[in-house]
Design a protein around this motif. Structure first.
Motif, short mmCIF file in Angstrom:
data_model
loop_
_atom_site.label_atom_id
_atom_site.label_comp_id
_atom_site.label_asym_id
_atom_site.label_seq_id
_atom_site.Cartn_x
_atom_site.Cartn_y
_atom_site.Cartn_z
N ASN A 36 29.24 -7.23 12.29
CA ASN A 36 30.56 -7.25 11.65
C ASN A 36 31.67 -7.65 12.63
O ASN A 36 32.84 -7.43 12.37
N ASN A 37 31.25 -8.24 13.75
CA ASN A 37 32.18 -8.74 14.75
C ASN A 37 33.21 -7.70 15.20
O ASN A 37 34.42 -7.91 15.09
N PRO A 38 32.73 -6.55 15.73
CA PRO A 38 33.66 -5.48 16.12
C PRO A 38 34.39 -5.82 17.42
O PRO A 38 33.93 -6.67 18.18
N ASP A 39 35.52 -5.15 17.66
CA ASP A 39 36.24 -5.34 18.93
C ASP A 39 35.55 -4.57 20.05
O ASP A 39 35.62 -4.96 21.21
N ILE A 40 34.93 -3.45 19.68
CA ILE A 40 34.46 -2.51 20.69
C ILE A 40 32.97 -2.28 20.53
O ILE A 40 32.48 -2.09 19.41
N LEU A 41 32.24 -2.27 21.65
CA LEU A 41 30.83 -1.87 21.64
C LEU A 41 30.70 -0.57 22.42
O LEU A 41 31.12 -0.50 23.57
N LEU A 42 30.15 0.45 21.79
CA LEU A 42 29.93 1.73 22.48
C LEU A 42 28.42 1.88 22.69
O LEU A 42 27.65 1.77 21.75
N CYS A 43 28.02 2.13 23.94
CA CYS A 43 26.60 2.22 24.23
C CYS A 43 26.33 3.54 24.93
O CYS A 43 26.84 3.79 26.01
N ASP A 44 25.51 4.41 24.28
CA ASP A 44 25.16 5.68 24.90
C ASP A 44 23.77 5.54 25.51
O ASP A 44 22.77 5.60 24.79
N GLU A 45 23.72 5.33 26.82
CA GLU A 45 22.47 5.10 27.55
C GLU A 45 21.60 4.06 26.85
O GLU A 45 20.47 4.36 26.44
N PRO A 46 22.08 2.84 26.75
CA PRO A 46 21.36 1.81 25.97
C PRO A 46 20.00 1.46 26.56
O PRO A 46 19.13 0.98 25.85
N THR A 47 19.81 1.72 27.87
CA THR A 47 18.54 1.35 28.49
C THR A 47 17.71 2.58 28.84
O THR A 47 16.66 2.46 29.46
N GLY A 48 18.19 3.73 28.41
CA GLY A 48 17.55 4.99 28.79
C GLY A 48 16.10 5.11 28.37
O GLY A 48 15.31 5.78 29.03
N ASN A 49 15.73 4.46 27.26
CA ASN A 49 14.35 4.57 26.77
C ASN A 49 13.56 3.29 27.03
O ASN A 49 12.53 3.09 26.41
N LEU A 50 14.07 2.44 27.94
CA LEU A 50 13.40 1.15 28.14
C LEU A 50 12.92 1.04 29.59
O LEU A 50 13.47 1.66 30.50
N ASP A 51 11.89 0.22 29.82
CA ASP A 51 11.46 -0.05 31.20
C ASP A 51 12.52 -0.90 31.89
O ASP A 51 13.39 -1.48 31.23
N SER A 52 12.45 -0.99 33.23
CA SER A 52 13.58 -1.58 33.94
C SER A 52 13.72 -3.08 33.66
O SER A 52 14.82 -3.61 33.60
#
Ligand code: ATP
Ligand code: MG
Lengths: 224, 400
Positions: free
Chosen positions: A163-179
């Protein structure tokens, strides 16, 4: 759009009233975030990072103080207005991806458009966006349970952006992913930031925080 | 198109938990089948009895007034109480009704013996020419005299009577009273103001020769040639025979009154039985409620996600109400199909006549039952839907 900050926290306090005692999750936090910023929020567990993000994300209202998004006070908004803010202005990316299990990847990305426009999206738009985050058409018709964590997070990012937002909020976006996957996701977020999105990201990982222009450290509900 | 995605989500939720949803729908199926079948049965019962009775709606029945106590007047005649209608009362009736046909009836009931079988039947004594006017013979001939008798179809079936069969009458096993069947009557129900289905019809001559009481009729029927004259005829008869209002000699009634009483009785019977059906719907409502609450609590996390990315409370509510409606439609549709089957079988079993089954008055119970079934579903989905919509998004996201 005005030249003022996209997000402005003025003396925000959040208190959880528990049976035993009151927990002060945010303690008089003031913060201005300008358009196009990429901010990492760090701090020990329980310091109030997610609580801070939830205030900005219009999922919660402060106990006192105020949050302004594009100059609008969230304290003044009713539930429907807060909901529409989450739908149109804010894209939320979670540690646990949080895709809708009943919908396919394609439908998950299409969903916010249907919510906003009350009509189906153009196929090319959805497939194009999925392409951007690295999901091809064959994967688009799988449900989340059939996909890997990295694939799910890519779809979640496409959903946050649709929806083309102005703001992206990320709460530990890589926390469950390998490096390796984490790095790919971060490269993608950096690209979207370069294209003008304001990004606020909670992380425990200093390497991940390195992608941000600015790091804010929070402890016991206070910015240090 | 607007609500599309929520309908689709609701459908997927039903499909994902198909067994659970179908079990909930089963409650609605049972409820709909119950109320629809009972409604159809009541309607068919009323329709067929009404039709039978109104075919004899032009009959006025005059019987002795038995409420005043026996032998009180002592003198007989037009005034005073009597267990029978006397010859002079009959003449009085014939005088006041003018050209309308008057049918004096001898009747009693007696033990009957057919071969090894013993039972009871009512015996009607009628003039042979009136018999031809008011009754229809399906097999054999009309009464000619002597010991010839016509038997009703139910009686004929119960005792395997055929033309030529002999029926012994009387309690005394040495009794020599007997009649020979000359014809089987058509089923009349209550045709002509006479119940002949289980009766033996004999000539008045044979009746009085064997049961006595010549000129003492048990009742008199008047057949009005014009149905609108019924009121006038009844009034004139009452004026002539019941001169003493405190001590009426005869009771005058017509099948119209009878019809009203029977319709009312069937009506209250039907609504009582329909209430039993309603109870099964309440049980269904509880099970839908349970399924919806389970659906909500299983999907707390999903509700949190939907809310966090911009789904309004009203949209969450819609999604769960659609789920209830879908379950309701499935249940109501299956229920409607089964109702046609069970309604038909019930009508055959209880009414014995399916002529009115496909009439609107009977079929209306199917859409009515469906609507009630779906409404039950929606009502029991309301509270769970509200609860889902009112969840706090952050709390909901944290679930699992
Ligand atoms: N809904 C709630 N009810 C009560 N207390 C809460 C609630 N949410 C958060 N808290 C408390 O507020 C404080 C801050 O929580 P928050 O989730 O913001 O921490 P965090 O910095 O995100 O921690 P983590 O790194 O572990 O995610 C904690 O002490 C937590 O126990
Ligand atoms: Mg947190």
């Amino acid at each position: 759009m005005s030249d003022g900050p996209v997000i402005s926290l003025a003396d925000v306090t959040k208190v959880y009233h528990m049976l035993a005692e009151d927990v002060v999750a945010l303690d008089h936090v003031s913060l201005d975030i300008a358009h196009g910023d990429f901010i990492a929020i760090m701090g020990p567990s329980g310091s109030g990072k997610s609580t801070l993000l939830n205030q900005i994300g219009c999922l919660d209202k402060p106990t006192s103080g105020d949050v302004l998004i594009n100059g609008r006070s969230i304290r003044q908004m009713n539930d429907n207005e807060l909901t529409d803010m989450r739908r149109d202005t804010i894209g939320y990316i979670f540690q646990t991806f949080n895709l809708i299990p009943l919908l396919t990847a394609y439908e998950n990305v299409e969903y916010p458009i249907i919510l906003r426009d009350k009509t189906r999206a153009e196929r090319e738009k959805i497939l194009g966006l999925l392409q951007t985050v690295g999901i091809d058409e064959a994967l688009a018709h799988h449900t989340p349970s059939e996909l890997s964590g990295g694939q799910q997070q890519r779809i979640a990012i496409a959903r946050a952006l649709v929806n083309n937002p102005d703001i992206l909020l990320c709460d530990e976006p890589t926390g469950n992913l390998d490096s390796k996957t984490g790095t790919q996701i971060m490269e993608m977020l950096r690209t979207f930031n370069e294209q003008g999105k304001t990004i606020i990201m909670v992380t425990h990982d200093t390497r991940i925080a390195g992608y941000a222009q600015r790091t804010i450290t929070i402890q016991d509900g206070r910015i240090r | 198109m607007a609500g599309d995605i929520f309908v689709s989500l609701a459908f997927r939720s039903v499909r994902l938990h198909l067994l659970r949803s179908l079990l909930a729908a089963l409650g609605i199926v049972i409820g709909v089948v119950a109320i629809t079948t009972l409604g159809i049965m009541g309607a068919n019962l009323t329709l067929s009895i009404t039709a039978q009775l109104s075919s004899s709606g032009n009959v006025i029945m005059i019987s002795p007034y038995s409420g005043g106590g026996r032998g009180f007047g002592g003198g007989g005649g037009a005034e005073g109480t009597n267990l029978n209608i006397t010859q002079s009362q009959l003449q009085e009736i014939e005088r006041v009704v003018g050209a309308n046909q008057v049918i004096p009836i001898y009747s009693s009931s007696d033990r009957i013996t057919v071969g090894p079988n013993v039972g009871r039947a009512s015996i009607l004594g009628l003039k042979p020419d009136t018999v031809q006017d008011i009754l229809v013979v399906t097999d054999g001939t009309f009464l000619k005299g002597g010991d010839g008798a016509l038997v009703g179809p139910t009686l004929a079936a119960d005792f395997s009577l055929k033309v030529g069969s002999r029926i012994k009458l009387g309690t005394d096993s040495n009794s020599t009273k007997s009649v020979r069947v000359v014809g089987i009557l058509q089923s009349a129900g209550f045709g002509g103001g006479l119940s002949t289905d289980r009766a033996i019809v004999v000539t008045d001559t044979w009746y009085t020769a064997n049961y006595g009481e010549s000129g003492q009729y048990q009742s008199v029927n008047v057949i009005a040639s014009d149905i609108s004259q019924i009121g006038t005829i009844e009034n004139n008869t009452a004026k002539a025979l019941n001169r003493n209002a405190k001590l009426p000699a005869v009771r005058i009634s017509d099948s119209g009154q009878f019809l009203n009483t029977i319709s009312t009785t069937i009506g209250s019977l039907t609504s009582f039985v329909t209430m039993l059906g309603a109870i099964s719907l309440v049980v269904a409502a509880v099970s839908i409620f349970n399924v919806m609450i389970m659906s909500v609590s299983e999907r707390v996390k999903e509700i949190g996600i939907l809310r966090s990315i911009g789904t309004r409370k009203s949209e969450i509510r819609k999604m769960f109400l659609y789920e209830a409606i879908i379950i309701g439609f499935i249940g109501a549709f299956i229920g409607a199909v089964l109702s046609i089957v069970s309604g038909y079988l019930t009508v055959i079993a209880i009414v014995g006549n399916t002529a009115y089954f496909f009439t609107p008055a009977s079929m209306i119970y199917i859409p009515q039952g469906m609507v009630i079934g779906i409404a039950t579903c929606v009502l029991s989905g309301v509270y769970p839907a509200w609860r889902a919509a009112d969840l706090d998004p952050i709390e909901a996201l944290r679930a699992e």
